[in-house]
Design a protein around this motif. Structure first.
Motif, mmCIF file in Angstrom:
data_model
loop_
_atom_site.group_PDB
_atom_site.id
_atom_site.type_symbol
_atom_site.label_atom_id
_atom_site.label_comp_id
_atom_site.label_asym_id
_atom_site.label_seq_id
_atom_site.Cartn_x
_atom_site.Cartn_y
_atom_site.Cartn_z
ATOM 1 N N THR A 23 -0.739 0.086 43.360
ATOM 2 C CA THR A 23 -0.282 0.039 41.974
ATOM 3 C C THR A 23 -0.269 -1.397 41.465
ATOM 4 O O THR A 23 -0.753 -1.686 40.367
ATOM 5 N N ALA A 24 0.273 -2.304 42.270
ATOM 6 C CA ALA A 24 0.303 -3.714 41.871
ATOM 7 C C ALA A 24 -1.108 -4.282 41.776
ATOM 8 O O ALA A 24 -1.426 -5.021 40.833
ATOM 9 N N ALA A 25 -1.965 -3.929 42.727
ATOM 10 C CA ALA A 25 -3.351 -4.425 42.706
ATOM 11 C C ALA A 25 -4.094 -3.918 41.477
ATOM 12 O O ALA A 25 -4.841 -4.664 40.842
ATOM 13 N N LEU A 26 -3.850 -2.667 41.113
ATOM 14 C CA LEU A 26 -4.504 -2.102 39.934
ATOM 15 C C LEU A 26 -4.041 -2.805 38.668
ATOM 16 O O LEU A 26 -4.840 -3.110 37.780
ATOM 17 N N ARG A 27 -2.765 -3.099 38.579
ATOM 18 C CA ARG A 27 -2.248 -3.815 37.406
ATOM 19 C C ARG A 27 -2.836 -5.219 37.324
ATOM 20 O O ARG A 27 -3.102 -5.719 36.245
ATOM 21 N N LEU A 28 -3.012 -5.844 38.468
ATOM 22 C CA LEU A 28 -3.562 -7.202 38.470
ATOM 23 C C LEU A 28 -5.068 -7.201 38.219
ATOM 24 O O LEU A 28 -5.557 -7.967 37.389
ATOM 25 N N ALA A 29 -5.794 -6.359 38.933
ATOM 26 C CA ALA A 29 -7.250 -6.402 38.892
ATOM 27 C C ALA A 29 -7.825 -5.749 37.643
ATOM 28 O O ALA A 29 -8.857 -6.167 37.145
#
Length: 185
Positions: A23-29
């Motif tokens: 979830t965090a990676a998706l928000r960042l990337a």
């Protein structure tokens, strides 16, 4: 400790946090493919340096630290800007409504989508220095001290940035909800 035992410990301690990390990676990337790459790099790095993890501490915060450091390194290499994607979260919420058998009316779905788009735009409009700590506190549910460790900034800075981000969001969303000429009919 042998490699099989280390792998078992890593799997038991770190892998339960994959959903939160993704979830965090998706928000960042900003897109699923880059998020998966970021997540894979993070898990590989975490496994490689798992001997440095302090047992009993917050593994999710440790993993998020690695994730954010990987992302910052990626930004330095590519000079890209992160984008937050909340539309997939809204789509999952709609799917959950359908699975629960409590399907909202078409009017409610339209309102939810509109709110989701406004919220996504408001979050994307936040400067990264405010967006990161707010998402870690409000979405990832890390404590302020854990966020300070993840972002490598002082605790007071985390608190002020989260407060400022929330204030900017309230102001931005207030303009959308109470925009002149718009009625709630």
């Amino acid at each position: 400790m042998n490699s099989a035992t280390a792998r078992q410990q890593f799997e038991a301690v770190a892998l339960p946090h994959l959903d939160a990390l993704y979830t965090a990676a998706l928000r960042l990337a900003g897109n699923p493919d880059d998020a998966k790459d970021l997540l894979q790099d993070t898990i590989l790095r975490a496994f490689r340096f798992f001997d440095q993890f302090a047992p009993g501490s917050n593994c999710r915060a440790w993993l998020l630290t690695i994730l954010y450091n990987n992302f910052r390194n990626y930004l330095r290499r590519c000079s890209n800007h992160p984008v937050t994607l909340l539309t997939e979260t809204a789509e999952r919420t709609e799917a959950a409504f359908e699975l629960d058998g409590k399907c909202p009316s078409p009017e409610e779905l339209v309102a939810q989508r509109a709110i989701g788009r406004h919220l996504e735009a408001a979050i994307n409009a936040l400067p990264l220095e405010f967006r990161e700590p707010m998402l870690l506190v409000d979405v990832q549910e890390l404590s302020y001290s854990e966020v300070a460790a993840v972002l490598n900034i002082p605790l007071g800075t985390v608190k002020s940035r989260v407060s400022r981000a929330r204030s900017l969001l309230r102001a931005s969303l207030g303009r959308v909800v109470y925009a002149p000429g718009k009625t709630g009919t």
